[in-house]
Scaffold this motif. Structure first.
Motif, PDB file in Angstrom:
ATOM      1  N   ALA A   1      -0.428  15.340  -0.856  1.00  0.00           N
ATOM      2  CA  ALA A   1       0.840  14.767  -1.288  1.00  0.00           C
ATOM      3  C   ALA A   1       0.764  13.254  -1.451  1.00  0.00           C
ATOM      4  CB  ALA A   1       1.936  15.127  -0.282  1.00  0.00           C
ATOM      5  N   ASN A   2      -0.183  12.616  -0.786  1.00  0.00           N
ATOM      6  CA  ASN A   2      -0.298  11.156  -0.838  1.00  0.00           C
ATOM      7  C   ASN A   2      -1.249  10.658  -1.923  1.00  0.00           C
ATOM      8  OD1 ASN A   2       1.446  10.855   1.331  1.00  0.00           O
ATOM      9  ND2 ASN A   2      -0.203  10.896   2.848  1.00  0.00           N
ATOM     10  N   GLN A   3      -1.954  11.583  -2.566  1.00  0.00           N
ATOM     11  CA  GLN A   3      -3.078  11.161  -3.392  1.00  0.00           C
ATOM     12  C   GLN A   3      -2.701  10.345  -4.625  1.00  0.00           C
ATOM     13  OE1 GLN A   3      -6.377  11.261  -2.377  1.00  0.00           O
ATOM     14  NE2 GLN A   3      -5.061  11.701  -0.626  1.00  0.00           N
ATOM     15  N   LYS A   4      -1.698  10.781  -5.362  1.00  0.00           N
ATOM     16  CA  LYS A   4      -1.396  10.061  -6.604  1.00  0.00           C
ATOM     17  C   LYS A   4      -0.935   8.632  -6.308  1.00  0.00           C
ATOM     18  CE  LYS A   4       1.063  10.117 -10.987  1.00  0.00           C
ATOM     19  NZ  LYS A   4       2.080  10.752 -11.851  1.00  0.00           N
TER      20      LYS A   4
ATOM     21  N   PRO B   1      -7.802   3.237 -14.244  1.00  0.00           N
ATOM     22  CA  PRO B   1      -6.405   3.448 -14.632  1.00  0.00           C
ATOM     23  C   PRO B   1      -5.524   3.778 -13.428  1.00  0.00           C
ATOM     24  CG  PRO B   1      -7.778   5.303 -15.314  1.00  0.00           C
ATOM     25  CD  PRO B   1      -8.704   4.251 -14.838  1.00  0.00           C
ATOM     26  N   PRO B   2      -4.440   3.021 -13.209  1.00  0.00           N
ATOM     27  CA  PRO B   2      -3.504   3.334 -12.133  1.00  0.00           C
ATOM     28  C   PRO B   2      -2.416   4.307 -12.602  1.00  0.00           C
ATOM     29  CG  PRO B   2      -2.955   1.209 -13.072  1.00  0.00           C
ATOM     30  CD  PRO B   2      -4.149   1.724 -13.833  1.00  0.00           C
TER      31      PRO B   2
ATOM     32  N   PRO C   1       0.839  -1.205   0.000  1.00  0.00           N
ATOM     33  CA  PRO C   1       0.000   0.000   0.000  1.00  0.00           C
ATOM     34  C   PRO C   1       0.868   1.248   0.000  1.00  0.00           C
ATOM     35  CG  PRO C   1       0.032  -1.012   2.182  1.00  0.00           C
ATOM     36  CD  PRO C   1       0.730  -1.959   1.256  1.00  0.00           C
ATOM     37  N   ALA C   2       0.363   2.319  -0.628  1.00  0.00           N
ATOM     38  CA  ALA C   2       1.142   3.551  -0.718  1.00  0.00           C
ATOM     39  C   ALA C   2       1.189   4.277   0.615  1.00  0.00           C
ATOM     40  CB  ALA C   2       0.541   4.467  -1.786  1.00  0.00           C
ATOM     41  N   VAL C   3       0.103   4.156   1.391  1.00  0.00           N
ATOM     42  CA  VAL C   3       0.013   4.813   2.693  1.00  0.00           C
ATOM     43  C   VAL C   3      -0.236   3.740   3.737  1.00  0.00           C
ATOM     44  CG1 VAL C   3      -1.188   6.559   4.062  1.00  0.00           C
ATOM     45  CG2 VAL C   3      -0.926   6.887   1.600  1.00  0.00           C
TER      46      VAL C   3
ATOM     47  N   ARG D   1      -3.860   6.552  -4.844  1.00  0.00           N
ATOM     48  CA  ARG D   1      -4.904   6.186  -5.788  1.00  0.00           C
ATOM     49  C   ARG D   1      -4.387   5.249  -6.884  1.00  0.00           C
ATOM     50  NH1 ARG D   1      -9.006  10.969  -7.087  1.00  0.00           N
ATOM     51  NH2 ARG D   1     -10.183   9.123  -7.719  1.00  0.00           N
ATOM     52  N   GLU D   2      -3.103   5.276  -7.150  1.00  0.00           N
ATOM     53  CA  GLU D   2      -2.523   4.274  -8.045  1.00  0.00           C
ATOM     54  C   GLU D   2      -2.711   2.878  -7.466  1.00  0.00           C
ATOM     55  OE1 GLU D   2       1.548   5.243  -8.613  1.00  0.00           O
ATOM     56  OE2 GLU D   2       1.180   6.828 -10.085  1.00  0.00           O
ATOM     57  N   VAL D   3      -2.406   2.755  -6.177  1.00  0.00           N
ATOM     58  CA  VAL D   3      -2.556   1.460  -5.510  1.00  0.00           C
ATOM     59  C   VAL D   3      -4.019   1.061  -5.424  1.00  0.00           C
ATOM     60  CG1 VAL D   3      -2.247   0.253  -3.314  1.00  0.00           C
ATOM     61  CG2 VAL D   3      -0.392   1.634  -4.248  1.00  0.00           C
ATOM     62  N   MET D   4      -4.892   2.033  -5.137  1.00  0.00           N
ATOM     63  CA  MET D   4      -6.327   1.747  -5.080  1.00  0.00           C
ATOM     64  C   MET D   4      -6.827   1.248  -6.435  1.00  0.00           C
ATOM     65  SD  MET D   4      -7.914   2.015  -2.209  1.00  0.00           S
ATOM     66  CE  MET D   4      -9.565   2.109  -2.891  1.00  0.00           C
ATOM     67  N   ALA D   5      -6.358   1.865  -7.518  1.00  0.00           N
ATOM     68  CA  ALA D   5      -6.776   1.441  -8.860  1.00  0.00           C
ATOM     69  C   ALA D   5      -6.311   0.017  -9.143  1.00  0.00           C
ATOM     70  CB  ALA D   5      -6.218   2.407  -9.907  1.00  0.00           C
ATOM     71  N   LYS D   6      -5.066  -0.307  -8.771  1.00  0.00           N
ATOM     72  CA  LYS D   6      -4.563  -1.668  -8.971  1.00  0.00           C
ATOM     73  C   LYS D   6      -5.393  -2.674  -8.178  1.00  0.00           C
ATOM     74  CE  LYS D   6       0.273  -0.397  -9.855  1.00  0.00           C
ATOM     75  NZ  LYS D   6       1.674  -0.482  -9.341  1.00  0.00           N
TER      76      LYS D   6
END
Length: 372
Positions: A184-187, A335-336, A170-172, A190-195
């Motif tokens: 600052a954490n969003q991109k 899309p991630p 996870p990103a966070v 949300r990349e991880v959420m999309a995956k």
């Protein structure tokens, strides 16, 4: 002539008696080895997978004889016969409810059980991270599944339940609202959420699925008729308004506030901002540092509060999002990466539009997010 002492003369059996006995023996053997007649508790027998490689949205029951697993069956699916209609209950349409879960909330599960859509037509799918919190959530989720599917009343039991674990970090690490909503954490987040969403979708979407309901794990209150209410509009993808209940210290009363700002209608200013961005940059909504001046559905609640009011959207949130399965089958995913400077659910809305599917929203129809 006298018979020897102790000898017994056997009476010749009647042929009809022998025939009757043979028929009776065959009947008893068939009765013992044949499966019992389907009952209410065996309502899923028709849809039960006969092999572990069968479509995951069909419940799979292992053979009672270990080591006796035959080859995968060759099955023909006629997807043209899968209906997607405004009256999904009458047409017995199968719904796939998908939930990315980092924390387990009992209120979420209780709210899920309150859905009055026939549970035998609902498959649940979950994906959880391999973190300390994710492990705790998995344990709590499995306990509720055990209680519902094996100990609970028949009406509460779902068609099948699938649990996946993320194979990416996870990103966070923290799931606190203050941390995961930092700009600052969003991109990365949300990349991880999309995956996670894509992994869950591609693994669970079955040939009999008519609708996919994306329902976040922190949605703790929604109408019991949520599925049929959203489906009744017959839109390819449709999202209600997500709010949050809280205690207002000024009025000393419970109140509510908008929570999800990802459902919006685009603006010229946002399009101009995107035109000045690099191909890997993304637009974010709800942050003063990036004023897009889009029309947010969160602020479109009308005084009349007509729940049937439906509006076209350009971006959608994923807290409670109903999608016709054909939209996903056409290739629309989350899309991630930056897709027209959008990502995850907002990127999904853009991708759906590019495929000819218009997103819609219900500004006066609300679901409620957990308040930490």
């Amino acid at each position: 002539m006298a018979r020897p002492m102790g000898s017994v003369r056997l009476k010749k059996a009647n042929p009809s008696t022998l025939l009757l006995g043979a028929v009776l023996c065959i009947f008893i053997i068939i009765f013992l080895v044949s499966p019992s007649t389907p009952t209410k508790t065996a309502r899923l027998a028709v849809n039960t997978a006969s092999h572990h490689l069968s479509p995951p949205t069909s419940p799979y029951r292992k053979s009672s004889r270990p080591g006796e697993l035959g080859p995968p069956p060759v099955t023909h699916y006629k997807l043209n016969n899968v209906t997607i209609t405004p009256d999904p209950i009458a047409n017995q349409e199968h719904v796939l409810i998908l939930t990315p879960m980092a924390r387990f909330y009992q209120e979420y599960w209780d709210n899920l059980l309150k859905l009055n859509y026939p549970h035998e037509l609902i498959t649940l799918g979950f994906i959880l991270p391999k973190t300390k919190e994710g492990n705790a959530a998995t344990t709590a989720l499995q306990a509720q599944i055990q209680r519902t599917q094996k100990q609970g009343p028949e009406k509460d039991r779902f068609k099948s339940i699938i649990i996946l674990r993320q194979d990416f970090e996870p990103a966070v690490m923290s799931q606190d609202e203050s941390e995961r909503h930092k700009m600052a954490n969003q991109k990365a987040r949300r990349e991880v959420m999309a995956k996670a969403r894509n992994s869950l979708l591609f693994t669970t979407l079955g040939p009999s699925t008519s609708w996919v309901l994306w329902l976040d794990a922190d949605i703790v209150e929604s109408p019991p008729t949520l599925i049929q209410d959203l489906a009744s509009h017959d839109k390819p993808l449709i999202v209600p308004n997500c709010f949050q209940r809280y205690y207002d210290g000024d009025t000393k009363k419970m109140s509510e506030r908008p929570y999800d700002y990802n459902s919006w209608q685009d603006s010229e200013i946002a399009q101009q901002l995107a035109a000045q961005m690099g191909p890997d940059d993304i637009l974010l909504e709800g942050y003063k540092e990036m004023a897009t001046y889009r029309a947010l559905m969160a602020y479109m609640v009308t005084e009349q509060a007509d729940k049937s009011l439906v509006i076209p959207l350009d971006g959608v949130g994923g807290t409670a999002l109903l999608v016709k399965a054909d939209v996903h089958r056409d290739g629309a995913m989350f899309p991630p990466f930056a897709f027209y400077n959008l990502i995850e659910t907002e990127g999904f809305a853009k991708m759906a539009k590019r495929l000819g599917w218009q997103p819609w929203g219900l500004p006066n129809y609300k679901v409620y997010h957990y308040n930490e």
